[in-house]
Design a protein around this motif. Structure first.
Motif, PDB file in Angstrom:
ATOM      1  N   VAL A 181       7.743  38.540 -12.629  1.00 55.27           N
ATOM      2  CA  VAL A 181       7.954  37.149 -12.221  1.00 55.27           C
ATOM      3  C   VAL A 181       9.067  37.090 -11.174  1.00 55.27           C
ATOM      4  O   VAL A 181      10.139  37.648 -11.353  1.00 55.27           O
ATOM      5  N   GLY A 182       8.794  36.431 -10.088  1.00 52.58           N
ATOM      6  CA  GLY A 182       9.750  36.332  -8.991  1.00 52.58           C
ATOM      7  C   GLY A 182       9.490  37.323  -7.881  1.00 52.58           C
ATOM      8  O   GLY A 182       9.994  37.164  -6.765  1.00 52.58           O
ATOM      9  N   LYS A 183       8.687  38.358  -8.168  1.00 55.59           N
ATOM     10  CA  LYS A 183       8.408  39.386  -7.168  1.00 55.59           C
ATOM     11  C   LYS A 183       6.961  39.339  -6.687  1.00 55.59           C
ATOM     12  O   LYS A 183       6.681  39.590  -5.517  1.00 55.59           O
ATOM     13  N   ILE A 184       6.055  39.069  -7.623  1.00 59.55           N
ATOM     14  CA  ILE A 184       4.636  38.961  -7.285  1.00 59.55           C
ATOM     15  C   ILE A 184       4.085  37.685  -7.917  1.00 59.55           C
ATOM     16  O   ILE A 184       4.719  37.079  -8.781  1.00 59.55           O
ATOM     17  N   ALA A 200      15.587  34.811 -16.308  1.00 57.46           N
ATOM     18  CA  ALA A 200      16.020  34.168 -15.068  1.00 57.46           C
ATOM     19  C   ALA A 200      16.837  35.089 -14.168  1.00 57.46           C
ATOM     20  O   ALA A 200      16.728  35.024 -12.938  1.00 57.46           O
ATOM     21  N   HIS A 201      17.675  35.952 -14.758  1.00 58.24           N
ATOM     22  CA  HIS A 201      18.593  36.723 -13.925  1.00 58.24           C
ATOM     23  C   HIS A 201      17.907  37.822 -13.123  1.00 58.24           C
ATOM     24  O   HIS A 201      18.542  38.481 -12.282  1.00 58.24           O
ATOM     25  N   LYS A 202      16.603  38.000 -13.335  1.00 62.39           N
ATOM     26  CA  LYS A 202      15.860  38.968 -12.527  1.00 62.39           C
ATOM     27  C   LYS A 202      15.344  38.340 -11.230  1.00 62.39           C
ATOM     28  O   LYS A 202      14.874  39.052 -10.345  1.00 62.39           O
ATOM     29  N   PHE A 203      15.419  36.993 -11.127  1.00 57.98           N
ATOM     30  CA  PHE A 203      14.978  36.358  -9.875  1.00 57.98           C
ATOM     31  C   PHE A 203      15.938  35.246  -9.444  1.00 57.98           C
ATOM     32  O   PHE A 203      15.565  34.117  -9.204  1.00 57.98           O
ATOM     33  N   TYR A 204      17.224  35.629  -9.361  1.00 61.95           N
ATOM     34  CA  TYR A 204      18.269  34.808  -8.746  1.00 61.95           C
ATOM     35  C   TYR A 204      18.659  33.595  -9.570  1.00 61.95           C
ATOM     36  O   TYR A 204      19.218  32.631  -9.049  1.00 61.95           O
ATOM     37  N   GLY A 205      18.402  33.661 -10.884  1.00 59.17           N
ATOM     38  CA  GLY A 205      18.875  32.671 -11.816  1.00 59.17           C
ATOM     39  C   GLY A 205      20.030  33.231 -12.625  1.00 59.17           C
ATOM     40  O   GLY A 205      20.446  34.382 -12.438  1.00 59.17           O
ATOM     41  N   PRO A 206      20.568  32.449 -13.561  1.00 53.36           N
ATOM     42  CA  PRO A 206      21.708  32.902 -14.360  1.00 53.36           C
ATOM     43  C   PRO A 206      21.303  33.839 -15.495  1.00 53.36           C
ATOM     44  O   PRO A 206      20.143  33.859 -15.921  1.00 53.36           O
ATOM     45  N   LYS A 207      22.257  34.605 -15.986  1.00 51.40           N
ATOM     46  CA  LYS A 207      22.041  35.435 -17.171  1.00 51.40           C
ATOM     47  C   LYS A 207      22.069  34.555 -18.416  1.00 51.40           C
ATOM     48  O   LYS A 207      22.639  33.470 -18.419  1.00 51.40           O
ATOM     49  N   GLY A 208      21.455  35.039 -19.495  1.00 48.46           N
ATOM     50  CA  GLY A 208      21.507  34.326 -20.765  1.00 48.46           C
ATOM     51  C   GLY A 208      20.458  33.253 -20.931  1.00 48.46           C
ATOM     52  O   GLY A 208      20.546  32.436 -21.850  1.00 48.46           O
ATOM     53  N   GLU A 255       9.018  28.474  -3.528  1.00 45.80           N
ATOM     54  CA  GLU A 255       9.217  28.121  -2.116  1.00 45.80           C
ATOM     55  C   GLU A 255       9.342  29.343  -1.218  1.00 45.80           C
ATOM     56  O   GLU A 255       8.967  29.287  -0.043  1.00 45.80           O
ATOM     57  N   ASN A 256       9.857  30.451  -1.741  1.00 50.03           N
ATOM     58  CA  ASN A 256      10.253  31.564  -0.870  1.00 50.03           C
ATOM     59  C   ASN A 256       9.636  32.922  -1.175  1.00 50.03           C
ATOM     60  O   ASN A 256       9.859  33.868  -0.417  1.00 50.03           O
ATOM     61  N   ARG A 257       8.891  33.075  -2.277  1.00 55.06           N
ATOM     62  CA  ARG A 257       8.475  34.400  -2.719  1.00 55.06           C
ATOM     63  C   ARG A 257       7.678  35.169  -1.672  1.00 55.06           C
ATOM     64  O   ARG A 257       7.944  36.359  -1.414  1.00 55.06           O
ATOM     65  N   GLU A 258       6.686  34.557  -1.067  1.00 53.30           N
ATOM     66  CA  GLU A 258       5.818  35.293  -0.143  1.00 53.30           C
ATOM     67  C   GLU A 258       6.596  35.831   1.053  1.00 53.30           C
ATOM     68  O   GLU A 258       6.402  36.979   1.472  1.00 53.30           O
ATOM     69  N   GLU A 259       7.488  35.012   1.575  1.00 56.15           N
ATOM     70  CA  GLU A 259       8.304  35.451   2.712  1.00 56.15           C
ATOM     71  C   GLU A 259       9.246  36.575   2.297  1.00 56.15           C
ATOM     72  O   GLU A 259       9.397  37.578   3.012  1.00 56.15           O
ATOM     73  N   MET A 260       9.870  36.441   1.132  1.00 58.05           N
ATOM     74  CA  MET A 260      10.778  37.479   0.631  1.00 58.05           C
ATOM     75  C   MET A 260      10.023  38.780   0.382  1.00 58.05           C
ATOM     76  O   MET A 260      10.512  39.863   0.703  1.00 58.05           O
ATOM     77  N   GLU A 261       8.843  38.675  -0.221  1.00 57.70           N
ATOM     78  CA  GLU A 261       8.058  39.876  -0.538  1.00 57.70           C
ATOM     79  C   GLU A 261       7.735  40.656   0.727  1.00 57.70           C
ATOM     80  O   GLU A 261       7.866  41.891   0.759  1.00 57.70           O
ATOM     81  N   LYS A 262       7.326  39.970   1.772  1.00 60.68           N
ATOM     82  CA  LYS A 262       6.974  40.634   3.025  1.00 60.68           C
ATOM     83  C   LYS A 262       8.173  41.380   3.604  1.00 60.68           C
ATOM     84  O   LYS A 262       8.073  42.550   3.988  1.00 60.68           O
ATOM     85  N   SER A 353      16.685  49.499  -5.939  1.00 59.01           N
ATOM     86  CA  SER A 353      15.870  48.284  -5.972  1.00 59.01           C
ATOM     87  C   SER A 353      16.470  47.213  -5.066  1.00 59.01           C
ATOM     88  O   SER A 353      17.644  46.864  -5.181  1.00 59.01           O
ATOM     89  N   LEU A 354      15.650  46.726  -4.151  1.00 50.70           N
ATOM     90  CA  LEU A 354      16.075  45.821  -3.098  1.00 50.70           C
ATOM     91  C   LEU A 354      15.897  44.359  -3.511  1.00 50.70           C
ATOM     92  O   LEU A 354      15.120  44.056  -4.422  1.00 50.70           O
ATOM     93  N   GLY A 355      16.603  43.467  -2.813  1.00 50.84           N
ATOM     94  CA  GLY A 355      16.499  42.048  -3.096  1.00 50.84           C
ATOM     95  C   GLY A 355      16.489  41.203  -1.831  1.00 50.84           C
ATOM     96  O   GLY A 355      16.473  41.738  -0.712  1.00 50.84           O
ATOM     97  N   LYS A 356      16.554  39.907  -2.016  1.00 52.69           N
ATOM     98  CA  LYS A 356      16.417  38.976  -0.892  1.00 52.69           C
ATOM     99  C   LYS A 356      17.545  39.094   0.124  1.00 52.69           C
ATOM    100  O   LYS A 356      17.371  38.765   1.303  1.00 52.69           O
TER     101      LYS A 356
END
Length: 389
Positions: A181-184, A200-208, A255-262, A353-356
């Protein structure tokens, strides 16, 4: 010293949009959403808005989203709660050899309650074959839990086909989708699954904070009692700032996943090719095509991964060797071993492992530093000096 963070599979920085959305709920709007006075009910409305946003990300219904403290709790809730609630069907559970310990250890816990657990093997790419599931499943199989994307090597499973096999047998199907979730794109209706875990913390949200998707009509026993929150599925006062953050992170991804993935896939290929060109005796692990963007898992022969991490850290590069949750262990990765990689080679694993926010200059810096680190460690290796291999 330049700092480069390439451990996004372990955790991601909170997006500025997410942090901004969370901020009011620590002080100004601190009210308990279960209270009846109007300021608290306004907070309740925001909690439900967040639930809707998460549902939209998964193509689920809001009533199918149960907020949890993260992926580990969601996995426990799905596996233990699902198995116990449906025990009349049988006592057999199926999972795979490359699952996160939040799944594997939970299944082993159920063995103590009389459940039988079958652990499916994987091929050299970390893929579970539909044929192996078809062969293992039986009338007594109450639950199948197969992860969507692996946290160490990034391999993506054919969840739609695996879920179909379980559904034909009348078995529940759960997927740990924390790394997907958040990557594909993840569409629970298209996949035909019963339960899904995310964090959430795997896709730019908070931990917990995380959630468990439970398809409408699926019976799951609650693990936490003491209150009626989350439709009586998860007792306890809601983590309002976390929930708001998860909702905004879900919105951000939509809003941003497809652009980030590319963009991330382009940088990933630059990193992979650079390692191939600059360093001999390397083995890339994971599926060559069916993998999440930004996960580069590679084994360097004749050296030890923990030493490599320490030297990279001295140069400002943050990475991991296998799973972050087990990085304090000196045992070889159970994922790599299940894929048929020898313990000697598995000990030389590195996960980048890369990110946005990863930049081209970050990749170039890693490609400047990494060859020297590998060469230095190999110079101290008796195996490499003897030319074994």
């Amino acid at each position: 010293m330049k700092l480069v963070y390439l451990d996004h599979n372990a955790t991601t920085p909170v997006a500025s949009e997410v942090l901004e959305a969370m901020h009011p709920y620590f002080r100004e709007d601190f009210y308990n959403p279960s209270s009846i006075y109007s300021p608290a009910q306004k907070v309740r409305e925001k909690v439900e808005e967040a639930r809707l946003k998460v549902a939209r990300l998964l193509n689920a219904e809001p009533s199918e989203i149960v907020f949890t403290s993260g992926g580990t709790e969601a996995n426990n809730q799905a596996i233990i709660g699902g198995a116990r609630a449906n025990r009349k069907k049988g006592n057999h559970i199926i999972t795979s050899a490359i699952e996160h310990h939040a799944v594997l250890d939970t299944c082993l816990r159920l063995e103590k309650e009389g459940f039988e657990v079958t652990v499916l093997p994987v091929d050299q790419y970390g893929t579970v074959s539909p044929e192996s599931l078809q062969k293992a499943i039986k009338p007594e199989t109450v639950l199948v839990s197969i992860m969507y994307a692996n946290n160490e090597v990034g391999t993506v499973q054919d969840i739609k086909t695996l879920a179909h096999i379980a559904r034909q047998n009348g078995s529940l199907f759960h997927t740990d989708a924390v790394q997907a979730v958040g990557k594909i794109k993840v569409d629970v209706k298209e996949l035909g699954i019963d339960m899904l875990s995310l964090s959430a913390h795997k896709f730019y949200g908070p931990k917990g904070i995380g959630c468990l998707y439970i398809k409408k009509g699926v019976k799951v026993e609650s693990l936490l009692t003491g209150g009626g929150q989350e439709n009586k599925m998860r007792a306890g006062t809601e983590n309002t700032p976390g929930i708001i953050g998860l909702g905004r992170a879900a919105e951000f991804i939509l809003e941003n996943r497809e652009e980030m993935e590319k963009r991330i896939r382009e940088l990933e290929e630059l990193l992979r090719q650079g390692i191939k060109d600059r360093i001999p005796d390397v083995i890339f692990t994971g599926h060559p095509e069916n993998r999440v963007p930004g996960c580069v898992s590679v084994c360097f022969k004749y050296i030890e991964g923990e030493s490599m991490l320490l030297l990279l850290d001295q140069q400002g590069i943050m990475a991991s060797s296998g799973s972050a949750c087990s990085s304090k262990s000196l045992k070889a990765s159970h994922v790599l071993l299940a894929m048929g990689i020898t313990p000697e080679i598995a000990h030389g694993s590195l996960r980048l492992s890369l990110g946005k926010d990863t930049k081209r200059e970050d990749i170039e810096y890693v490609l400047e530093v990494l060859p020297g680190v590998v060469e230095k460690l190999r110079a101290m290796s008796p195996l490499y000096r003897r030319g074994d291999g």
